[in-house]
Design a protein around this motif. Structure first.
Motif, PDB file in Angstrom:
ATOM      1  N   GLU A   8       4.279  -2.728  -1.675  1.00 19.00           N
ATOM      2  CA  GLU A   8       4.564  -2.422  -0.272  1.00 19.00           C
ATOM      3  C   GLU A   8       4.237  -3.570   0.678  1.00 19.00           C
ATOM      4  O   GLU A   8       4.953  -3.796   1.648  1.00 19.00           O
ATOM      5  N   HIS A   9       3.167  -4.323   0.426  1.00 20.87           N
ATOM      6  CA  HIS A   9       2.806  -5.387   1.364  1.00 20.87           C
ATOM      7  C   HIS A   9       2.938  -6.782   0.769  1.00 20.87           C
ATOM      8  O   HIS A   9       2.978  -7.764   1.516  1.00 20.87           O
ATOM      9  N   ASP A  20      -2.607 -11.711   3.964  1.00 18.37           N
ATOM     10  CA  ASP A  20      -2.396 -10.683   2.953  1.00 18.37           C
ATOM     11  C   ASP A  20      -1.450 -11.155   1.855  1.00 18.37           C
ATOM     12  O   ASP A  20      -0.811 -10.340   1.175  1.00 18.37           O
ATOM     13  N   THR A  46       9.706  -3.798  -1.282  1.00 13.25           N
ATOM     14  CA  THR A  46       8.628  -4.197  -0.396  1.00 13.25           C
ATOM     15  C   THR A  46       9.024  -3.843   1.035  1.00 13.25           C
ATOM     16  O   THR A  46      10.201  -3.597   1.317  1.00 13.25           O
ATOM     17  N   LYS A  78      -2.128  -5.235   5.947  1.00 12.58           N
ATOM     18  CA  LYS A  78      -1.955  -4.200   4.926  1.00 12.58           C
ATOM     19  C   LYS A  78      -2.813  -2.967   5.187  1.00 12.58           C
ATOM     20  O   LYS A  78      -2.424  -1.842   4.840  1.00 12.58           O
ATOM     21  N   LEU A  81      -0.985  -0.095   7.089  1.00  8.94           N
ATOM     22  CA  LEU A  81       0.302   0.384   6.576  1.00  8.94           C
ATOM     23  C   LEU A  81       0.301   1.837   6.124  1.00  8.94           C
ATOM     24  O   LEU A  81       1.372   2.418   5.941  1.00  8.94           O
TER      25      LEU A  81
END
Length: 406
Positions: A8-9, A20, A46, A78, A81
């Motif tokens: 995801e990040h 990050d 992502t 992150k 999120l």
């Protein structure tokens, strides 16, 4: 096999070295390429971070990066999120209903949460890699830990509900055991290293007269560069080169003040951010690479240095316990102990024969154990075990027992 890689990040397209962007980005990118090289079809999901980002990008032969619209199309830390993971998972579920993968492999705890939610709706098998555990971060960072309060509980849920967990080192398996996670569904598959880029032979960056110690990584306190600076008082004549960090970041300035306070500022050089392509030449120019974080889920820096044939002195934490063989490829020291680090460095630098022997053994260990092709094969073995246990075979994309075509 059709593989969904959910990160995801940590996008494989990101520039490594940002706040990050680090080892997870390298891992996802390299593993995806290595899986595709074995004939698999990999899609990396992502989060979209800019309105200009296309929905899909061809990253490498057999690898596509998909930018998922979850939350505002801006760069977010992150730790911010989590509120957008429901949007992320719903988008995945819609995508997978239309064309499900054989298996989804999630990376980091929030990706695991989103993936499990999407998989419940689509019957997609799941494998998870944590890359870092909230219990460890909280233990070492205390009040400085900015992770959402739900992290530890969510990690426990992900570990229990994923069809398999891939840990990157034995220390992570032990940490999962302390969390009372089931061990029968956990396998160890390490991170790999690009053996085409990180080699003992090749150009060397000119860092001036030696001996040269190199510390490279993100500019954050937990990476332990302060320990190395303080250890310089015990290592006469050595120069420490610090790579990483962007102009204006607080950590390099803090480290410079500590070097002044310790009376070693004239022997510390701050290079700032180094392009990823220049890292092998930088490492080959060092006599020793020093990597002494307070904690480290795996630690790619020692492995890259080993592949370059450079001895490593590392803290005895996390993945370092697996990759660095004390007295063979380098030395392990306790974290946050400048005097112990100084003694280790002083003794090693005083023995050129030992430096050479460690470097040769380090390169051999990296080549024999940490090639991305080998890591991909081990990962596929975990995927195959999961599919077999569920009564499926690799390549059964879109077909689930008792349901017909999805």
């Amino acid at each position: 096999m059709k593989i969904a890689m959910v990160s995801e990040h940590a996008s494989p397209l990101a520039t490594v070295g940002g706040a990050d962007a680090g080892g997870q980005n390298v891992h996802v990118a390299s593993l995806s390429r290595a899986l595709a090289a074995r004939g698999h079809d990999v899609t990396v999901y992502t989060r979209r971070e800019a309105p200009s980002q296309p929905e899909e990008v061809d990253f490498a032969p057999g690898v596509t990066v998909v930018h998922v619209p979850a939350g505002p199309a801006v760069v977010l830390a992150k730790d911010d999120l989590l509120p957008w993971m429901p949007d992320f998972s719903r988008w995945l579920a819609r995508r997978w209903h239309a064309g499900p993968p054989d298996l989804a492999h999630s990376h980091f705890w929030m990706s695991g949460l989103a993936t499990l939610a999407a998989a419940r709706d689509t019957a997609v098998p799941t494998v998870h890699t944590f890359h870092a555990l909230g219990t460890v971060k909280r233990r070492h960072q205390g009040k400085a830990d900015t992770s959402p309060r739900e992290r530890i509980e969510t990690e426990a849920l992900v570990a229990r509900q994923a069809d398999a967990v891939i840990a990157t080192c034995a220390d992570e398996v032990a940490e999962l055991g302390r969390m009372r996670m089931p061990g029968n569904s956990t396998s160890i598959v390490p991170c790999g290293v690009d053996l085409d880029a990180f080699t003992p032979t090749g150009p060397k960056m000119d860092l001036g007269p030696g001996p040269i110690l190199l510390a490279i990584g993100r500019a954050v306190p937990r990476k332990g560069v302060e320990t190395t600076i303080r250890a310089l008082r015990h290592v006469p004549d050595a120069t420490l080169v610090v790579a990483g960090g962007a102009p204006g970041e607080p950590e390099p300035a803090r480290l410079a003040r500590i070097a002044e306070m310790c009376g070693v500022a004239h022997r510390v050089r701050f290079l700032g951010k180094v392009d990823r392509d220049d890292v092998p030449a930088l490492m080959r120019a060092a006599d020793v690479v020093v990597s002494v974080p307070w904690y480290e889920p795996f630690g790619i820096v020692p492995l890259e240095a080993m592949a370059c044939g450079v001895p490593v002195v590392a803290s005895a934490v996390g993945g370092h316990l697996d990759t660095v063989v004390p007295g063979v490829t380098g030395l392990l020291v306790p974290p946050r102990k400048p005097a112990a680090l100084g003694r280790a460095l002083r003794g090693l630098l005083a023995d050129p024969f030992l430096l050479t022997a460690y470097g040769i053994a380090a390169a051999d260990r990296a080549r024999s154990r940490y090639d991305w092709g080998r890591v991909a094969a081990q990962t596929v073995a975990v995927y195959t075990d999961v599919l077999t246990s569920l009564g499926r075979s690799p390549g059964m994309t879109g077909v689930f027992p008792g349901t017909g075509a999805a």
